[in-house]
Write a protein that holds these residues in place. Structure first.
Motif, PDB file in Angstrom:
ATOM      1  N   VAL A 166       0.799  -1.231   0.000  1.00  0.00           N
ATOM      2  CA  VAL A 166       0.000   0.000   0.000  1.00  0.00           C
ATOM      3  C   VAL A 166       0.836   1.288   0.000  1.00  0.00           C
ATOM      4  O   VAL A 166       0.273   2.379  -0.028  1.00  0.00           O
ATOM      5  CB  VAL A 166      -0.960   0.048   1.219  1.00  0.00           C
ATOM      6  N   SER A 167       2.162   1.165   0.000  1.00  0.00           N
ATOM      7  CA  SER A 167       2.986   2.364   0.171  1.00  0.00           C
ATOM      8  C   SER A 167       2.826   3.364  -0.981  1.00  0.00           C
ATOM      9  O   SER A 167       3.102   4.542  -0.832  1.00  0.00           O
ATOM     10  CB  SER A 167       4.456   1.997   0.373  1.00  0.00           C
ATOM     11  N   GLY A 168       2.333   2.877  -2.145  1.00  0.00           N
ATOM     12  CA  GLY A 168       2.126   3.782  -3.271  1.00  0.00           C
ATOM     13  C   GLY A 168       0.731   4.398  -3.299  1.00  0.00           C
ATOM     14  O   GLY A 168       0.430   5.243  -4.146  1.00  0.00           O
ATOM     15  N   GLN A 169      -0.121   4.000  -2.363  1.00  0.00           N
ATOM     16  CA  GLN A 169      -1.490   4.526  -2.347  1.00  0.00           C
ATOM     17  C   GLN A 169      -1.553   5.879  -1.633  1.00  0.00           C
ATOM     18  O   GLN A 169      -0.694   6.194  -0.820  1.00  0.00           O
ATOM     19  CB  GLN A 169      -2.420   3.516  -1.657  1.00  0.00           C
ATOM     20  N   PRO A 170      -2.597   6.662  -1.919  1.00  0.00           N
ATOM     21  CA  PRO A 170      -2.690   7.973  -1.268  1.00  0.00           C
ATOM     22  C   PRO A 170      -2.922   7.848   0.240  1.00  0.00           C
ATOM     23  O   PRO A 170      -3.632   6.949   0.687  1.00  0.00           O
ATOM     24  CB  PRO A 170      -3.891   8.646  -1.938  1.00  0.00           C
ATOM     25  N   VAL A 171      -2.333   8.763   0.965  1.00  0.00           N
ATOM     26  CA  VAL A 171      -2.391   8.741   2.426  1.00  0.00           C
ATOM     27  C   VAL A 171      -3.830   8.949   2.923  1.00  0.00           C
ATOM     28  O   VAL A 171      -4.191   8.518   4.024  1.00  0.00           O
ATOM     29  CB  VAL A 171      -1.416   9.800   2.989  1.00  0.00           C
TER      30      VAL A 171
END
Lengths: 154, 174
Positions: free
Chosen positions: B105-110
């Motif tokens: 999930v590190s590339g998903q929006p915060v």
């Protein structure tokens, strides 16, 4: 009500602490994360042979695991802090708060003699102190946000 | 007597605020007690010197938010801008919501993992309110606003700083 007296006379045991949440020195970051999630706590104590070897916190998770991009299979011994500032179960709470303030620490392991018995957080200590104050101070008003900030019609 | 709800200045001894009808009798009672209690009611959040908030844009990735938190050495970031606070993203959110699947999930929006619409307090609120919110709510950071704009964040550590000023012999400043 003044807080000088409780700060000096109430001990870590009086204030209360979270029972020990620990993993072994053979554990991994994944095990620590699973345990911290399950217990909803900000740190785990790392133990071997009944002795504390280190502490691993949310901060360590951010700075030593996620930020550098390490996998969760990384052994905990390389991620924990082994120079641990501790609280003693029978010491006054102000000593613990002083150590937390100076060391910028949110959690301290609690020792009874040499034996780790739990952890105490800044939140727990502040909550305890707030409870010493009259409710009139803390509960007024129930929710300032629900009242208009300006004179109505003004 | 300044009303804690609306800041209206009332005549001393008034039972309720002339402006917003909030009862003031308990406040009067409390204000007559110890110097510490008076300070908790009369000192505002401004006196805690709230830390400047660090912002990330709503389309920031989780990885970029983590980078900001680690490099700035902070426990939370504000998602949004000065005028438009969308949420708050903290170490606790990292642990509870995504640490065990970070790579995924590190590339998903915060925004997908933050706490949306955080509670805020006005900078003119008494410290007692912050103490109440922090000890009853489950958060350690409280965004502070002035005229609707975010001006800072206070933490449990700032409350500890307040205690340190009162009892420097018991809790010395670093």
């Amino acid at each position: 009500m003044d807080l000088r007296e409780p700060l000096q006379s109430e001990t870590v045991a009086d204030v209360g602490y979270r029972p020990l949440v620990s993993i072994g020195t053979d554990g991994t970051a994944a095990e620590a994360v699973a345990l911290m999630k399950l217990e909803k706590c900000g740190c785990v104590v790392v133990m071997s042979e009944g002795r504390m070897r280190g502490i691993f916190t949310e901060r360590d998770l951010l700075k030593r695991v996620l930020h550098p991009g390490l996998g969760l299979d990384t052994p905990i011994v390389g991620l924990m802090s082994d120079d641990v500032t501790v609280a003693r179960v029978d010491e006054p709470i102000h000593e613990v708060l002083a150590r937390m303030y100076i060391g910028r620490l949110r959690h301290l392991p609690v020792l009874d003699g040499d034996e780790p018995v739990g952890t105490i957080s800044i939140k727990r200590a502040i909550h305890f102190l707030a409870d010493q104050l009259p409710q009139a101070i803390l509960n007024l008003p129930p929710d300032p946000e629900t009242f208009p900030a300006t004179r109505e019609g003004g | 007597m300044i009303c804690p709800s609306c800041d209206h200045e009332n005549i001393e001894g008034t039972d309720e605020c002339e402006n917003c009808m909030q009862p003031l009798t308990d406040l009067e009672h409390a204000a007559g007690s110890s110097p510490l209690e008076r300070s908790l009611l009369e000192s505002t959040l401004a006196s805690l010197h709230p830390n400047a908030p660090i912002f990330v844009a709503p389309d920031t990735t989780v990885a970029a938010a983590v980078e900001t938190m680690a490099s700035r050495d902070i426990g939370c970031v504000i998602v949004g801008s000065l005028e438009d606070v969308v949420g708050i993203f903290s170490e606790r959110d990292l642990l509870m919501r995504l640490a065990d699947r970070y790579a995924e999930v590190s590339g998903q929006p915060v925004t997908e993992f933050m706490t949306p619409n955080p509670e805020t307090l006005d900078v003119a609120s008494p410290i007692a309110y912050a103490l109440n919110r922090m000890s009853t709510g489950d958060f350690r950071h409280l965004p502070v606003t002035s005229a609707g704009q975010l001006v800072g964040i206070i933490s449990l550590r700032d409350v500890l700083g307040f205690l340190s000023e009162w009892y420097p012999d018991l809790i010395p400043a670093p």
